[in-house]
Enzyme design. Structure first.
Site, PDB file in Angstrom:
ATOM      1  N   LYS A   6      -7.388   1.488  -3.286  1.00 33.63           N
ATOM      2  CA  LYS A   6      -6.760   1.267  -1.888  1.00 33.63           C
ATOM      3  C   LYS A   6      -7.096   2.188  -0.971  1.00 33.63           C
ATOM      4  O   LYS A   6      -7.748   2.091   0.067  1.00 33.63           O
ATOM      5  CB  LYS A   6      -5.474   0.619  -1.979  1.00 33.63           C
ATOM      6  CG  LYS A   6      -5.285   0.050  -0.366  1.00 33.63           C
ATOM      7  CD  LYS A   6      -5.793  -0.889   0.042  1.00 33.63           C
ATOM      8  CE  LYS A   6      -5.462  -1.281   1.640  1.00 33.63           C
ATOM      9  NZ  LYS A   6      -4.189  -2.013   1.499  1.00 33.63           N
ATOM     10  N   THR A  14       0.892  -1.148   0.090  1.00 34.69           N
ATOM     11  CA  THR A  14      -0.027  -0.076  -0.081  1.00 34.69           C
ATOM     12  C   THR A  14       0.777   1.244   0.036  1.00 34.69           C
ATOM     13  O   THR A  14       1.565   1.578   0.937  1.00 34.69           O
ATOM     14  CB  THR A  14      -0.738  -0.032   1.367  1.00 34.69           C
ATOM     15  OG1 THR A  14      -1.865  -1.166   1.094  1.00 34.69           O
ATOM     16  CG2 THR A  14      -1.885   1.300   1.308  1.00 34.69           C
ATOM     17  N   LYS A  43      -0.487   5.136   8.415  1.00 39.46           N
ATOM     18  CA  LYS A  43       0.327   5.619   7.472  1.00 39.46           C
ATOM     19  C   LYS A  43      -0.581   5.317   6.047  1.00 39.46           C
ATOM     20  O   LYS A  43      -0.477   6.336   5.155  1.00 39.46           O
ATOM     21  CB  LYS A  43       1.268   4.395   7.107  1.00 39.46           C
ATOM     22  CG  LYS A  43       2.221   4.130   5.822  1.00 39.46           C
ATOM     23  CD  LYS A  43       2.730   2.813   5.359  1.00 39.46           C
ATOM     24  CE  LYS A  43       1.558   2.121   4.337  1.00 39.46           C
ATOM     25  NZ  LYS A  43       1.945   1.077   3.740  1.00 39.46           N
TER      26      LYS A  43
END
Length: 289
Positions: A173, A98, A241
């Site tokens: 995502k 990611t 994050k």
């Protein structure tokens, strides 16, 4: 059978690489920054391990990566010993990290110049999804590369979709994480409210989960949330994050994410409580301080 390299054997990469070897039947070479973990993987599953990403990627048909962030990804791809230094023409690099859409586009351009393909392919489903081989994979890249790589990716996935050109997988995502953040906060507030109201949370969830309020988070996390158990699952540090990536992208494209920004700060509160490695459902713990 294809020749495959897998770079990064963390909580996601370790089982994903295993599915490529055991379920997919592919010839797998692994690389991990901590070499002992790569040696352990080979002891458990067979195959080979390499000392550098470049060594792992040499002459492979497909090279997968699942590392920490943009900088880690650049290190294992375009770094001095990175995979891009040795990949053969016509190969496909599939990144399951990611990361940002920007780095995906950057690496896709590098790959195109070198004569191979790059797919950004972040995953959803967490550690359990990786271990059970049922991840959802959101892919950005060219149709031909996607079609060629899809059967290999399906070794560890139950849903694989091409979302658009390079970067589109990462953007998808981001939407996934934006939606999850709102769902978890709503569930945390609902459980908190129910406890304060003196209701039986199990009975409440048994009813409302069958209606419009139902979600994966409700079905799979309400019990542990109600019991105050958070020492598992997708860590708060990782979620922060990911939400940081979402907020940075929103600054670039002009999207307004007020709830996401607020929940990101709620997760900071959880970190301040010592919950860096707690599951993301620990938003409830913040309300119950």
């Amino acid at each position: 059978m294809a020749t495959v390299a897998f770079l990064g054997l963390g909580v996601m990469g370790y089982p994903m690489a295993a599915h490529l070897k055991n379920k997919g039947g592919h010839d797998v070479t692994v690389y991990n920054r901590t070499g002992a973990k790569a040696e352990r993987w080979v002891a458990e599953h067979g195959g080979r391990f390499a000392a550098t990403p470049a060594e792992a990627a040499r002459d492979k048909d497909f090279v997968f990566s699942c590392v920490g962030n943009d900088d880690d990804l650049r290190s294992v791809t375009i770094g001095p010993d990175g995979a891009f230094q040795s990949m053969k023409k016509g190969a496909i690099f599939i990144d399951n990290t990611t990361a940002s859409a920007q780095v995906a586009r950057e690496l896709a351009a590098h790959a195109d110049k070198a004569g191979f393909s790059f797919l950004d392919a972040p995953v959803s489903g967490g550690q359990a999804g990786a271990e059970n081989g049922v991840l959802t994979v959101m892919v950005g890249g060219e149709q031909a590369a996607f079609d060629h790589a899809r059967p290999v990716i399906e070794s560890f996935a139950r849903m694989v979709g091409l979302m658009g050109p390079a970067g589109a997988g990462q953007l998808t995502k981001m939407i996934n994480q934006i939606a999850i953040a709102g769902l978890v906060q709503g569930l945390a507030e609902g459980i908190h409210f129910g406890k304060k109201a003196g209701l039986d949370i199990e009975k409440v969830v048994d009813v409302i989960s069958k209606g419009a309020a139902g979600s994966w988070q409700m079905e799979n996390r309400h019990k542990t949330m109600n019991e105050g158990k958070y020492d598992f699952g997708f860590a708060v540090d990782w979620m922060r994050k990911d939400l940081g990536i979402c907020l940075d992208e929103a600054d670039r494209n002009g999207a307004k994410l007020p709830v996401t920004a607020l929940i990101d700060q709620f997760y900071k509160d959880v970190q301040d409580m010592g919950g860096n490695r707690w599951d993301t459902s620990s938003l409830l713990a913040r309300l119950e301080r």
